[in-house]
Design an enzyme around this catalytic site. Structure first.
Site, PDB file in Angstrom:
ATOM      1  N   ARG A  25       0.934  -9.139   1.673  1.00 22.14           N
ATOM      2  CA  ARG A  25       0.461  -7.761   1.590  1.00 22.14           C
ATOM      3  C   ARG A  25       0.995  -6.975   2.758  1.00 22.14           C
ATOM      4  O   ARG A  25       0.922  -7.399   3.905  1.00 22.14           O
ATOM      5  CB  ARG A  25      -1.065  -7.741   1.629  1.00 22.14           C
ATOM      6  CG  ARG A  25      -1.633  -6.349   1.536  1.00 22.14           C
ATOM      7  CD  ARG A  25      -3.150  -6.372   1.748  1.00 22.14           C
ATOM      8  NE  ARG A  25      -3.664  -5.037   1.759  1.00 22.14           N
ATOM      9  CZ  ARG A  25      -3.584  -4.227   2.805  1.00 22.14           C
ATOM     10  NH1 ARG A  25      -3.029  -4.621   3.927  1.00 22.14           N
ATOM     11  NH2 ARG A  25      -4.058  -3.003   2.730  1.00 22.14           N
ATOM     12  N   CYS A  72       0.844  -1.197   0.000  1.00 23.42           N
ATOM     13  CA  CYS A  72       0.000   0.000   0.000  1.00 23.42           C
ATOM     14  C   CYS A  72       0.881   1.249   0.000  1.00 23.42           C
ATOM     15  O   CYS A  72       1.948   1.256   0.608  1.00 23.42           O
ATOM     16  CB  CYS A  72      -0.861   0.046   1.258  1.00 23.42           C
ATOM     17  SG  CYS A  72      -2.211  -1.101   1.256  1.00 23.42           S
TER      18      CYS A  72
END
Length: 163
Positions: free
Chosen positions: A62, A11
């Site tokens: 992630r 992110c």
């Protein structure tokens, strides 16, 4: 068990991978030396990006914000937390320059704008803004009317895959 290939996504928030590696070349080289092929999720066709949010890929790593994993876990995804970093942040509430509002307390009873992205798998912009409002208002003893009901809608959205 040996892993020969995995997908990763980072992110664009304040986390170590985004701030230090900041692109796939660093990770590619490090893993390829060990015979492992990492693939940046965002380099794949867009219809595969949903796993960044819903965790429906067992070979996904992630790193990023907490809203997608909390949402995915609430939808019974197999999410494993392997680390957590606390990044202090500040919340700012902005008003137009010609507004008569100069303090948080003056927001009592006013309507606050919240972005809504109805097409998103998870409307994390909305969740972030609502959390920011609640935090800033609570810090000054101003309750956000109905904030808990509004926030709940962010987490209760049905799982949808964006096209």
């Amino acid at each position: 068990m040996s892993i020969q290939e995995f997908r990763y996504t980072i992110c664009p928030v304040g986390n170590s991978s985004f701030l230090s590696a900041n692109r796939e070349e660093f990770l590619q080289a490090a893993f390829e030396k060990r015979g492992v092929k990492p693939t940046l999720l965002q380099s794949l066709p867009r219809d595969q990006w949903h796993v960044h949010f819903d965790y429906q890929d067992p070979a996904l790593f992630r790193e990023g914000g907490n809203i997608p994993p909390i949402w995915a876990k609430s939808n019974d995804a197999d999410v494993v937390l392997i680390g957590l970093a606390f990044l202090p942040h500040r919340t700012f509430l902005l008003v137009r320059n010609d507004s008569n509002v100069d303090s948080v307390e003056q927001l009592r009873g006013l309507r606050l704008g919240v972005p809504v992205n109805a097409d998103a798998i998870i409307d994390f912009y909305r969740a972030t803004v609502e959390h920011g409002f609640e935090t800033a208002l609570a810090a000054r003893g101003v309750a956000a009317p109905g904030a808990s009901e509004k926030s709940a809608t962010v987490w209760k959205q049905p799982l949808r895959h964006a096209a």
